[in-house]
Design an enzyme around this catalytic site. Structure first.
Site, mmCIF file in Angstrom:
data_model
loop_
_atom_site.group_PDB
_atom_site.id
_atom_site.type_symbol
_atom_site.label_atom_id
_atom_site.label_comp_id
_atom_site.label_asym_id
_atom_site.label_seq_id
_atom_site.Cartn_x
_atom_site.Cartn_y
_atom_site.Cartn_z
ATOM 1 N N ARG A 118 -62.212 7.566 77.191
ATOM 2 C CA ARG A 118 -63.078 6.982 76.152
ATOM 3 C C ARG A 118 -62.654 5.564 75.805
ATOM 4 O O ARG A 118 -63.476 4.737 75.433
ATOM 5 C CB ARG A 118 -63.013 7.825 74.876
ATOM 6 N N ARG A 137 -52.241 12.538 80.116
ATOM 7 C CA ARG A 137 -52.880 11.251 79.819
ATOM 8 C C ARG A 137 -51.906 10.282 79.160
ATOM 9 O O ARG A 137 -52.092 9.072 79.246
ATOM 10 C CB ARG A 137 -54.081 11.464 78.880
ATOM 11 N N ILE A 174 -57.111 8.885 59.312
ATOM 12 C CA ILE A 174 -57.752 8.015 60.320
ATOM 13 C C ILE A 174 -58.876 8.734 61.068
ATOM 14 O O ILE A 174 -59.957 8.189 61.231
ATOM 15 C CB ILE A 174 -56.712 7.476 61.335
ATOM 16 N N LYS A 209 -48.805 3.629 76.727
ATOM 17 C CA LYS A 209 -50.177 3.803 77.220
ATOM 18 C C LYS A 209 -51.145 2.890 76.463
ATOM 19 O O LYS A 209 -51.955 2.197 77.071
ATOM 20 C CB LYS A 209 -50.610 5.262 77.020
ATOM 21 N N ASN A 210 -51.047 2.894 75.133
ATOM 22 C CA ASN A 210 -52.033 2.162 74.340
ATOM 23 C C ASN A 210 -51.879 0.650 74.434
ATOM 24 O O ASN A 210 -52.697 -0.091 73.917
ATOM 25 C CB ASN A 210 -51.977 2.606 72.869
ATOM 26 N N ARG A 213 -66.570 9.081 68.060
ATOM 27 C CA ARG A 213 -65.800 7.854 68.324
ATOM 28 C C ARG A 213 -66.772 6.668 68.287
ATOM 29 O O ARG A 213 -67.127 6.112 69.321
ATOM 30 C CB ARG A 213 -65.139 8.015 69.692
ATOM 31 N N PRO A 214 -67.227 6.298 67.077
ATOM 32 C CA PRO A 214 -68.224 5.227 67.006
ATOM 33 C C PRO A 214 -67.659 3.891 67.473
ATOM 34 O O PRO A 214 -66.446 3.673 67.412
ATOM 35 C CB PRO A 214 -68.581 5.157 65.517
ATOM 36 N N ILE A 215 -68.534 2.991 67.938
ATOM 37 C CA ILE A 215 -68.087 1.653 68.344
ATOM 38 C C ILE A 215 -68.936 0.585 67.643
ATOM 39 O O ILE A 215 -69.102 -0.513 68.147
ATOM 40 C CB ILE A 215 -68.131 1.477 69.889
ATOM 41 N N ASP A 216 -69.464 0.971 66.459
ATOM 42 C CA ASP A 216 -70.336 0.043 65.738
ATOM 43 C C ASP A 216 -69.647 -1.288 65.427
ATOM 44 O O ASP A 216 -70.254 -2.350 65.515
ATOM 45 C CB ASP A 216 -70.853 0.704 64.447
ATOM 46 N N ASP A 275 -51.207 9.014 65.505
ATOM 47 C CA ASP A 275 -50.814 9.603 66.788
ATOM 48 C C ASP A 275 -49.502 10.386 66.696
ATOM 49 O O ASP A 275 -49.184 11.155 67.606
ATOM 50 C CB ASP A 275 -50.692 8.506 67.864
ATOM 51 N N CYS A 292 -65.356 12.453 71.320
ATOM 52 C CA CYS A 292 -64.188 12.867 72.111
ATOM 53 C C CYS A 292 -63.454 13.959 71.376
ATOM 54 O O CYS A 292 -63.934 14.464 70.368
ATOM 55 C CB CYS A 292 -63.283 11.687 72.395
HETATM 56 C C1 UD1 Z 1 -56.526 3.549 69.014
HETATM 57 C C2 UD1 Z 1 -55.550 4.315 69.879
HETATM 58 C C3 UD1 Z 1 -55.408 5.735 69.372
HETATM 59 C C4 UD1 Z 1 -55.040 5.730 67.905
HETATM 60 C C5 UD1 Z 1 -56.003 4.875 67.091
HETATM 61 C C6 UD1 Z 1 -55.597 4.724 65.646
HETATM 62 C C7 UD1 Z 1 -55.790 3.308 72.064
HETATM 63 C C8 UD1 Z 1 -56.241 3.456 73.472
HETATM 64 N N1 UD1 Z 1 -56.056 4.333 71.247
HETATM 65 O O1 UD1 Z 1 -57.788 4.173 69.136
HETATM 66 O O2 UD1 Z 1 -54.416 6.393 70.135
HETATM 67 O O3 UD1 Z 1 -55.087 7.057 67.413
HETATM 68 O O4 UD1 Z 1 -56.082 3.557 67.666
HETATM 69 O O5 UD1 Z 1 -54.323 4.169 65.547
HETATM 70 O O6 UD1 Z 1 -55.185 2.318 71.702
HETATM 71 N N2 UD1 Z 1 -64.111 3.417 63.926
HETATM 72 C C9 UD1 Z 1 -65.434 3.256 63.549
HETATM 73 N N3 UD1 Z 1 -66.190 2.313 64.198
HETATM 74 C C10 UD1 Z 1 -65.682 1.532 65.194
HETATM 75 C C11 UD1 Z 1 -64.332 1.715 65.581
HETATM 76 C C12 UD1 Z 1 -63.573 2.672 64.936
HETATM 77 O O7 UD1 Z 1 -65.920 3.927 62.648
HETATM 78 O O8 UD1 Z 1 -66.415 0.694 65.741
HETATM 79 C C13 UD1 Z 1 -63.285 4.432 63.243
HETATM 80 C C14 UD1 Z 1 -62.834 5.570 64.186
HETATM 81 O O9 UD1 Z 1 -63.803 6.568 64.292
HETATM 82 C C15 UD1 Z 1 -61.572 6.052 63.507
HETATM 83 C C16 UD1 Z 1 -60.981 4.776 62.902
HETATM 84 O O10 UD1 Z 1 -62.060 3.841 62.846
HETATM 85 O O11 UD1 Z 1 -61.883 6.960 62.488
HETATM 86 C C17 UD1 Z 1 -59.831 4.183 63.700
HETATM 87 O O12 UD1 Z 1 -60.222 3.952 65.007
HETATM 88 P P1 UD1 Z 1 -59.607 2.801 65.908
HETATM 89 O O13 UD1 Z 1 -58.502 2.107 65.180
HETATM 90 O O14 UD1 Z 1 -60.718 1.988 66.430
HETATM 91 O O15 UD1 Z 1 -58.970 3.659 67.067
HETATM 92 P P2 UD1 Z 1 -59.111 3.424 68.611
HETATM 93 O O16 UD1 Z 1 -58.987 1.983 68.924
HETATM 94 O O17 UD1 Z 1 -60.264 4.178 69.138
#
Ligand code: UD1
Length: 418
Positions: free
Chosen positions: A92, A398, A328, A22-23, A121-124, A306, A116
Site C-alpha cells: 500500500r 514485510r 493514529i 523499511k520505512n 488508508r485515505p490519501i486525500d 508501530d 489495508c
Molecule cells: C507511515 C508508516 C507506518 C506508520 C505510519 C504512522 C511507512 C511506509 N509507513 O504510514 O508504518 O504506522 O506512518 O507513523 O512509512 N491519513 C489521512 N489522509 C491522508 C494520509 C493519512 O487521513 O492523506 C491518516 C491515516 O489514515 C492515519 C494517519 O493519517 O490515520 C497517519 O497516517 P500516515 O502518517 O500518513 O501514515 P503512512 O504514511 O501511511
C-alpha cells in the site's frame, strides 16, 4: 504456506544487530526515480516490501540490483509512468512513488491504494497537496491519472495532520518543482529526515526537516549518490520488547538512541535497566517487568504507533495493569484476540486497550493479521510456556529480515517451517 514455530520461555541473551529501516528504504527507493544516473543505498534491508519497491522501479524501466546489503538503482532507462495494479496491491505504501514519478516524468498512472490491514488508508492529503502544486489528478475506476502539464510549482501547503506519507510525497514532488514549497504541520519522523538527507546529497535544497515546517527550494535536476539507510527503530523496539518478554539481557547493535527516545522510558518504567552508548542499547529485564500506567501513540516525537503491538505483547506478562491508547490508526488492535488465545487478559474499547498482566502466557496456534501485530505474536510466544505456531507470516516478512535467525542467534528456539 510458511509458519513460525516457537518454543517459549527461553531467556534471550546476547548481541543482536538491528537492520536498515523499511520505512526509510521505501521512500528512498522511490526518491531514486528523481535522480539521474546511479544511486547506491547501503544497509538496505532484505524485506518483501523492499523487493516490491524494486519491482516497481524495474517496471518503470530502471535497473535495480541487489549486491549484498546494497541496492543499486540506475534510472537512465526510465521510460514508463504506470505502476500496475498488482504491484500497488502488494504494498500500500507504494503511493510514495506518486510524487517521485510526477517530479521526474510529469505524468503518473497508478491504482488507488484502498484499505489495508490497519483500516482505511485515505490519501486525500497527498492528492490535495499535489493539486495545489499544479497537478491535475483524476480518479476513475480505482485508478489515479495524474498530469502536471507545464510542470509542478512550489506552494504553501498546510497539512491537517502530520502524515508521514503525505509529507514524503510532497517533498518528492517539490524537489524539482519550480520555486519554493513550504510544508506546515509536516511529519517529523526520523524517516523524513533520512529522505531529506538523501535528496540533499543528490542535489536537492531541503531545510527544516525534523521540524514542523519544511521548506523545499526546487532545483532543476538531481544526480544519484551513495547513502546509508538509517537503522530500523521499530525493529529495535521489537527486540527490546522480546528482551522484556523473556526476562532477557540484550545488546542491540547498530541502532540510534535519538530515534526511540519516547520508547526507552517505557522500558525503564517496566523496571528494565537500560544503558545507551555509541550506537548500542543494552537492556536487562532479568528482574521481570511491571505495568506501565498509560501509553499514547502519537506522531513523532511521541510514542510510535508501530511499536504499540510489540510493547503490548511484553506488557501482557507485566505485574499490574497497563493502558494503551491508539491515536493514529482506527483498526490497530487485531493482535489482541490472538494474544488472548495465548492467555493474555486484554480488553479493548475503541482506541483504548486495557492490559491486565498475567503470570504466564501459553503457546497456541495463532495468526498474524498485520506486520507489527505479527511481530507482537513472536514477542509473546518467545516469553510463553510451550509451543506457539504462527501462521500468515508473510506479514512479518514485510518488515523483519529473517526474524527466526535474529532471535535464534540470542537463544530463542524459533524456526520457520513449510
Ligand atoms: C507511515 C508508516 C507506518 C506508520 C505510519 C504512522 C511507512 C511506509 N509507513 O504510514 O508504518 O504506522 O506512518 O507513523 O512509512 N491519513 C489521512 N489522509 C491522508 C494520509 C493519512 O487521513 O492523506 C491518516 C491515516 O489514515 C492515519 C494517519 O493519517 O490515520 C497517519 O497516517 P500516515 O502518517 O500518513 O501514515 P503512512 O504514511 O501511511
Amino acid at each position: 504456506m510458511q509458519r513460525l514455530v516457537i518454543e517459549g520461555e527461553k531467556r534471550l541473551v546476547g548481541e543482536i544487530e538491528v537492520h536498515g529501516a523499511k520505512n526509510s528504504a521505501l521512500p528512498l527507493l522511490a526518491a531514486c526515480v528523481l535522480s539521474r544516473g546511479e544511486s547506491c543505498l547501503h544497509n538496505c534491508p532484505k524485506l518483501t516490501d523492499v523487493y516490491a519497491a524494486c519491482r516497481i522501479l524495474s517496471c518503470l524501466g530502471c535497473k535495480c540490483e541487489r549486491q549484498g546489503d546494497t541496492v543499486v538503482v540506475n534510472t537512465d532507462g526510465l521510460d514508463n509512468f504506470n505502476v500496475p495494479d498488482e504491484l500497488m496491491r502488494e504494498m500500500r505504501s507504494s503511493i510514495v512513488f506518486l510524487g517521485a514519478i510526477l517530479g521526474r516524468v510529469g505524468k503518473c498512472r497508478l491504482s488507488f491504494p484502498g484499505g489495508c490491514e490497519l483500516g482505511p488508508r485515505p490519501i486525500d492529503m497527498h492528492i490535495s497537496a499535489l493539486k495545489q502544486m499544479g497537478a491535475a489528478i483524476k480518479e476513475e475506476h480505482g485508478t489515479l491519472e495524474c498530469d502536471v502539464g507545464n510542470g509542478l510549482k512550489g506552494a504553501k501547503i498546510v497539512l491537517s495532520f502530520p502524515s508521514v506519507g503525505a509529507t514524503e510525497n510532497i517533498i518528492l514532488a517539490a524537489v524539482t518543482a519550480k520555486g519554493k514549497t513550504v510544508i506546515h504541520n509536516a511529519a517529523r519522523e526520523p524517516e523524513i529526515c533520512d529522505l531529506a538527507r538523501f535528496l540533499n546529497k543528490c542535489g536537492a535544497k531541503i531545510d527544516g526537516f525534523g521540524e514542523d515546517t519544511i521548506s523545499v527550494q526546487g532545483v532543476e535536476k538531481l544526480y544519484g549518490c551513495e547513502y546509508d539507510v538509517m537503522p530500523d527503530r521499530i525493529v529495535a523496539a521489537t527486540y527490546l520488547s522480546a528482551a522484556a518478554s523473556t526476562c532477557g539481557e540484550l545488546t542491540l547493535l547498530h541502532t540510534r538512541t535519538e530515534d526511540i527516545e519516547s520508547v526507552l522510558p517505557v522500558f525503564e518504567q517496566m523496571g528494565c535497566s537500560l544503558y545507551t552508548y555509541e550506537n548500542k542499547i543494552y537492556i536487562n529485564a532479568r528482574r521481570g517487568i511491571k505495568a506501565v500506567k498509560t501509553i499514547r501513540t502519537m506522531p513523532f516525537p511521541g510514542f510510535p504507533t508501530d511499536a504499540q503491538a510489540v510493547v503490548m505483547a511484553a506488557l501482557a506478562k507485566a505485574r499490574g495493569t497497563s493502558v494503551m491508547i491508539e491515536n493514529i490508526f482506527s483498526n490497530r488492535f487485531r493482535h489482541v484476540d490472538e494474544l488472548v488465545r495465548m492467555g493474555a487478559d486484554i480488553k479493548t474499547e475503541g482506541k483504548v486497550a486495557i492490559i491486565d498482566g498475567v503470570k504466564r502466557l501459553s503457546g497456541a496456534k495463532v495468526r498474524a493479521s498485520d506486520l507489527r501485530g505479527g511481530a507482537a505474536l513472536v514477542v509473546a510466544a518467545l516469553g510463553a510456556e510451550g509451543v506457539t505456531q504462527i501462521s500468515d507470516i508473510k506479514y512479518i516478512d514485510r518488515g523483519y529480515e529473517a526474524i527466526e535467525q535474529a532471535f535464534s542467534s540470542v537463544g530463542g528456539t524459533i524456526k520457520r517451517v513449510q
